[in-house]
Design an enzyme around this catalytic site. Sequence first.
Site, PDB file in Angstrom:
ATOM      1  N   ALA A  57      35.143  32.397  45.295  1.00 42.63           N
ATOM      2  CA  ALA A  57      33.745  32.807  45.422  1.00 42.63           C
ATOM      3  C   ALA A  57      33.706  34.342  45.393  1.00 42.63           C
ATOM      4  O   ALA A  57      33.156  34.998  46.279  1.00 42.63           O
ATOM      5  CB  ALA A  57      33.110  32.247  46.696  1.00 42.63           C
ATOM      6  N   LEU A  58      34.340  34.859  44.372  1.00 44.53           N
ATOM      7  CA  LEU A  58      34.568  36.305  44.305  1.00 44.53           C
ATOM      8  C   LEU A  58      33.265  37.095  44.179  1.00 44.53           C
ATOM      9  O   LEU A  58      32.331  36.671  43.512  1.00 44.53           O
ATOM     10  CB  LEU A  58      35.480  36.627  43.112  1.00 44.53           C
ATOM     11  CG  LEU A  58      36.861  35.960  43.131  1.00 44.53           C
ATOM     12  CD1 LEU A  58      37.687  36.407  41.919  1.00 44.53           C
ATOM     13  CD2 LEU A  58      37.611  36.272  44.421  1.00 44.53           C
ATOM     14  N   HIS A  59      33.253  38.240  44.833  1.00 46.54           N
ATOM     15  CA  HIS A  59      32.109  39.151  44.749  1.00 46.54           C
ATOM     16  C   HIS A  59      32.666  40.561  44.607  1.00 46.54           C
ATOM     17  O   HIS A  59      33.903  40.754  44.581  1.00 46.54           O
ATOM     18  CB  HIS A  59      31.212  39.005  45.986  1.00 46.54           C
ATOM     19  CG  HIS A  59      31.959  39.052  47.286  1.00 46.54           C
ATOM     20  ND1 HIS A  59      32.524  40.206  47.779  1.00 46.54           N
ATOM     21  CD2 HIS A  59      32.281  38.079  48.170  1.00 46.54           C
ATOM     22  CE1 HIS A  59      33.139  39.949  48.924  1.00 46.54           C
ATOM     23  NE2 HIS A  59      33.010  38.662  49.186  1.00 46.54           N
TER      24      HIS A  59
ATOM     25  N   HIS B 170      35.631  41.733  46.723  1.00 42.90           N
ATOM     26  CA  HIS B 170      36.975  41.361  46.275  1.00 42.90           C
ATOM     27  C   HIS B 170      37.435  42.289  45.143  1.00 42.90           C
ATOM     28  O   HIS B 170      38.585  42.728  45.114  1.00 42.90           O
ATOM     29  CB  HIS B 170      36.988  39.922  45.731  1.00 42.90           C
ATOM     30  CG  HIS B 170      36.740  38.874  46.764  1.00 42.90           C
ATOM     31  ND1 HIS B 170      35.620  38.094  46.769  1.00 42.90           N
ATOM     32  CD2 HIS B 170      37.485  38.471  47.832  1.00 42.90           C
ATOM     33  CE1 HIS B 170      35.676  37.243  47.786  1.00 42.90           C
ATOM     34  NE2 HIS B 170      36.786  37.461  48.451  1.00 42.90           N
TER      35      HIS B 170
ATOM     36  N   ASP C 279      36.760  41.648  57.834  1.00 37.50           N
ATOM     37  CA  ASP C 279      37.443  40.710  58.722  1.00 37.50           C
ATOM     38  C   ASP C 279      38.386  41.527  59.600  1.00 37.50           C
ATOM     39  O   ASP C 279      39.607  41.497  59.437  1.00 37.50           O
ATOM     40  CB  ASP C 279      38.219  39.678  57.895  1.00 37.50           C
ATOM     41  CG  ASP C 279      37.272  38.861  57.040  1.00 37.50           C
ATOM     42  OD1 ASP C 279      36.457  38.128  57.613  1.00 37.50           O
ATOM     43  OD2 ASP C 279      37.321  38.999  55.812  1.00 37.50           O
TER      44      ASP C 279
ATOM     45  N   GLN D  10      41.227  39.946  61.426  1.00 40.30           N
ATOM     46  CA  GLN D  10      42.228  39.460  60.455  1.00 40.30           C
ATOM     47  C   GLN D  10      43.160  40.593  60.005  1.00 40.30           C
ATOM     48  O   GLN D  10      44.341  40.380  59.788  1.00 40.30           O
ATOM     49  CB  GLN D  10      41.520  38.842  59.243  1.00 40.30           C
ATOM     50  CG  GLN D  10      42.478  38.442  58.129  1.00 40.30           C
ATOM     51  CD  GLN D  10      41.806  37.664  57.015  1.00 40.30           C
ATOM     52  OE1 GLN D  10      41.645  36.457  57.109  1.00 40.30           O
ATOM     53  NE2 GLN D  10      41.405  38.339  55.946  1.00 40.30           N
TER      54      GLN D  10
END
Length: 287
Positions: free
Chosen positions: A31-33, A36, A168, A171
């Site tokens: 679901a690249l945007h 990314h 994130d 993360q």
Amino acid sequence: MKIITDLQEMYKHSICLKKTHKISFIPTMGALHNGHLSLIEKAYYNNKNSKIIVSIFANPSQFTNFEDFAKYPDTIDSDIKKLKEFEISKNIQIDCVFIPEKNNDFYSNKKYPQLQKFNINKSEIILPQFFSESEGKTRKGHFEGVFQVLFRLFYIISPDYSVFGQKDFQQTLLVQYLQKQYFPHLEIIIADICREKSGLAMSSRNKRLSAENKNKAKILYQALQTKKIETIRTILESEKLIEKIHYIEIRNTTTFELMDKKVMNEVSVILLSVQFAGIHLIDNILI
Ligand code: PAF
């Protein structure tokens, strides 16, 4: 740009690349945007001669809720198209995109007995306490799942550099922890948050918001910019689409200790996590 779907083939390809080049790796769940794509660009400018590998794998083991996993956008064809367009528009070559087949084979020791040593069971992963807080509290087992998938991907691909987005935030600490434990030669690169014009942090989950709700979600960043916990809470509570505020916290950027608002300083981050129109959204701002 090669497309590799088989784990063994990916492993062999990386070994081959490493004889002559460094490897820059950008793991994604698809679901690249543009966020990314900015990670790929960051990898390129960090080392223009490195070979760029992008992975697309919606890792089931990091979802704590099956419904959330089932709803995670699956847009593989448009993802590949985006990567190809990116290559042309930026004149940046992606060596390959690794798309493990969508079944349980990814972690299967039976299918890939030679790669068995590059596997770690989720139950064996014991993380420092703070990974059970904040996002780890809202999504129990999430970070163990991220650790598990990155452990395997890093061993298979053996990158020299790997790029992660600061959206994130917790993360990024997990990745650094994993790197210190198992991959001393890997350099972790953290990229700034990519935002829509409205200020909303880019996220694959935004695809599940209607255009109207996506516009309203800019309230998260507007609230964060006040940098005051009480004000952030008041602003968020005024938005009906916010069904739940999971947390608004100030933490030390390195130790992840909770900071008292009176002693916040330049090494703190304000993190927020909410349920917005049925979607889990997070954002943060450094102080
Ligand atoms: O940030 C993500 O998209 C995922 O957590 C990652 C790092 C690709 C692991 O599945």
